[in-house]
Scaffold this active site. Structure first.
Site, PDB file in Angstrom:
ATOM      1  N   CYS A   1     -18.897  -1.818 -17.653  1.00 24.92           N
ATOM      2  CA  CYS A   1     -19.051  -1.364 -16.261  1.00 24.92           C
ATOM      3  C   CYS A   1     -20.299  -1.952 -15.611  1.00 24.92           C
ATOM      4  O   CYS A   1     -21.402  -1.849 -16.153  1.00 24.92           O
ATOM      5  CB  CYS A   1     -19.123   0.161 -16.203  1.00 24.92           C
ATOM      6  SG  CYS A   1     -19.331   0.766 -14.530  1.00 24.92           S
TER       7      CYS A   1
ATOM      8  N   CYS B   1     -17.255   2.024 -20.599  1.00 26.05           N
ATOM      9  CA  CYS B   1     -18.551   1.973 -19.925  1.00 26.05           C
ATOM     10  C   CYS B   1     -19.337   0.719 -20.305  1.00 26.05           C
ATOM     11  O   CYS B   1     -20.187   0.256 -19.543  1.00 26.05           O
ATOM     12  CB  CYS B   1     -19.357   3.230 -20.248  1.00 26.05           C
ATOM     13  SG  CYS B   1     -18.578   4.744 -19.643  1.00 26.05           S
TER      14      CYS B   1
ATOM     15  N   GLU C   1       0.825  -1.210   0.000  1.00 26.84           N
ATOM     16  CA  GLU C   1       0.000   0.000   0.000  1.00 26.84           C
ATOM     17  C   GLU C   1       0.859   1.259   0.000  1.00 26.84           C
ATOM     18  O   GLU C   1       0.533   2.255  -0.652  1.00 26.84           O
ATOM     19  CB  GLU C   1      -0.938   0.003   1.214  1.00 26.84           C
ATOM     20  CG  GLU C   1      -2.062  -1.015   1.135  1.00 26.84           C
ATOM     21  CD  GLU C   1      -2.971  -0.799  -0.068  1.00 26.84           C
ATOM     22  OE1 GLU C   1      -3.186   0.363  -0.450  1.00 26.84           O
ATOM     23  OE2 GLU C   1      -3.451  -1.787  -0.630  1.00 26.84           O
TER      24      GLU C   1
ATOM     25  N   CYS D   1     -25.002   5.240 -13.298  1.00 30.19           N
ATOM     26  CA  CYS D   1     -23.914   6.217 -13.314  1.00 30.19           C
ATOM     27  C   CYS D   1     -24.382   7.543 -13.909  1.00 30.19           C
ATOM     28  O   CYS D   1     -24.805   7.611 -15.068  1.00 30.19           O
ATOM     29  CB  CYS D   1     -22.730   5.677 -14.115  1.00 30.19           C
ATOM     30  SG  CYS D   1     -21.366   6.850 -14.254  1.00 30.19           S
TER      31      CYS D   1
ATOM     32  N   CYS E   1     -13.079   2.173 -15.449  1.00 33.13           N
ATOM     33  CA  CYS E   1     -13.427   3.595 -15.301  1.00 33.13           C
ATOM     34  C   CYS E   1     -12.152   4.430 -15.361  1.00 33.13           C
ATOM     35  O   CYS E   1     -11.824   5.175 -14.444  1.00 33.13           O
ATOM     36  CB  CYS E   1     -14.172   3.824 -13.994  1.00 33.13           C
ATOM     37  SG  CYS E   1     -15.020   5.424 -13.900  1.00 33.13           S
TER      38      CYS E   1
END
Length: 357
Positions: free
Chosen positions: A202, A199, A37, A208, A192
């Site tokens: 998605c 899209c 991370e 959205c 995205c």
DNA sequence: AATGCGGGGAC
DNA sequence: GTCCCAGCATT
């Protein structure tokens, strides 16, 4: 029939289309997840992978990281940028050993108290390692949520960011939080994306706002563009018997804690010789090398390296914070990327450099 | 609230 | 060339 929510759709999508084979996945070892991370802050996955592998080989657990020298840790960070991350990582490891008995804390609230770990990173670690439920808000999630909810403006704007955090919290599922956390990142980086989002692939397209109102090109908004200031600096490349003089940079600021070439604002041979003398270097001769530019986030730096041939190295050059490094060893040292490139190119030309000395 | 902090990948 | 990336610390 209840319409599946945002999180449920993402979790389902993640199982089929998400990323699964990354080196820090498939483990619940908080240490391994933590290191990943930190490396991934403001840094793309493809850039991180080789660094991560090498880092984990050298520092396989908290104890080995805590007992390593800062220089050794920075060597493994050289070229990755944002070097405060490496210093904080080591500092946090030492805190874990001294204050937490070497055991990684199990709640995001405590994890967030460690240096280098903010709200989003703490939540991600807690989700991946311990299944704790908590919202994250990295670059991917900002883009996904800004589009999904039609939030205009630049996500770097603290007011926009506050709105996005609230949305992120509102969508948290009660289960599968690790998968959901990964799903948000993967959706942002695989579907995205900033330009030309896919899209058609998605899972939450029907809800959205940006897709419905054809705003995907304008959301997220762009940061205010500003002209980067230009700065210049001369670099002293003092070479002697196949080695080069390096100086340790201050612990804070640009390239903090790394080794680099002595730097000055002088801009002619006389000034360079004068500075070199101050480093205890006996100058044989001095010539300018090819200048180059290096871009930082907040300014552009023109670097003007000067080749300083050394008649003899003075004993004073063994002070702490200075060292003579073999040109061939530059690749393994804790140097900034552009300095490393410069020294590598010099190493290839060593014959030419010394032929006229 | 604004600024400092890298380097490289993608386009 | 530009933009931006699994952000955080400091002031």
């Amino acid at each position: 029939m209840v319409t599946p929510g945002f999180a449920e759709r993402l979790v389902e999508w993640q199982q089929v289309h998400g990323r699964h084979g990354l080196p820090w996945q498939g483990t619940s070892d908080a240490y391994r997840i933590w290191v990943s991370e930190i490396m991934l802050q403001q840094t793309q996955v493809t850039a991180v992978v080789p660094y991560y592998q090498r880092f984990m080989r050298s520092f396989p657990d908290v104890g080995s990281l805590a007992s390593a020298s800062e220089d050794h840790v920075l060597q493994h960070w050289s070229g990755l940028g944002y070097y405060a991350r490496a210093r904080n990582l080591r500092r946090a490891a030492r805190l874990l050993m001294s204050e937490h008995g070497g055991v990684f804390p199990r709640t995001a609230a405590v994890i967030e108290t460690l240096p280098g770990i903010g709200r989003s990173t703490a939540a991600a670690i807690a989700a991946f390692a311990f299944g704790e439920s908590g919202a994250i808000l990295d670059g991917n999630v900002k883009r996904v949520l800004a589009r999904y909810f039609g939030v205009r403006g630049w996500p770097g704007d603290p007011r926009v960011q506050a709105v996005l955090w609230a949305h992120a919290e509102s969508l948290m599922p009660g289960r599968d939080v690790g998968i959901y956390t990964q799903a948000q990142m993967d959706l942002g980086s695989l579907v995205c994306v900033r330009g030309r989002p896919r899209c058609g692939e998605c899972p939450v397209r029907p809800d959205c706002v940006a897709h419905r109102e054809q705003l995907t090109a304008s959301i997220p908004g762009r940061p205010p563009k500003k002209v980067l200031p230009h700065r210049r600096a001369a670099l002293l490349v003092c070479v002697h018997a196949g080695t080069v003089l390096l100086e340790k940079r201050p612990p804070t600021g640009v390239w903090g804690g790394l080794w680099s070439l002595p730097e000055t604002d002088g801009n002619d041979a006389e000034a360079i010789k004068c500075i070199a003398n101050r480093y205890g270097v006996s100058v044989a001769d001095c010539e300018p090398l090819t200048s180059f530019e290096h871009g930082f986030t907040h300014f552009t730096l023109a670097l003007e390296p000067w080749l300083v041939r050394v008649a003899a190295a003075a004993p004073a050059t063994h002070e702490p914070g200075r060292m003579w490094l073999a040109l061939d060893d530059a690749v393994g040292a804790a140097l900034p990327a552009p300095i490393k490139r410069l020294l590598r190119s010099l190493a290839r030309e060593t014959g030419r450099l010394f032929s006229r000395a």
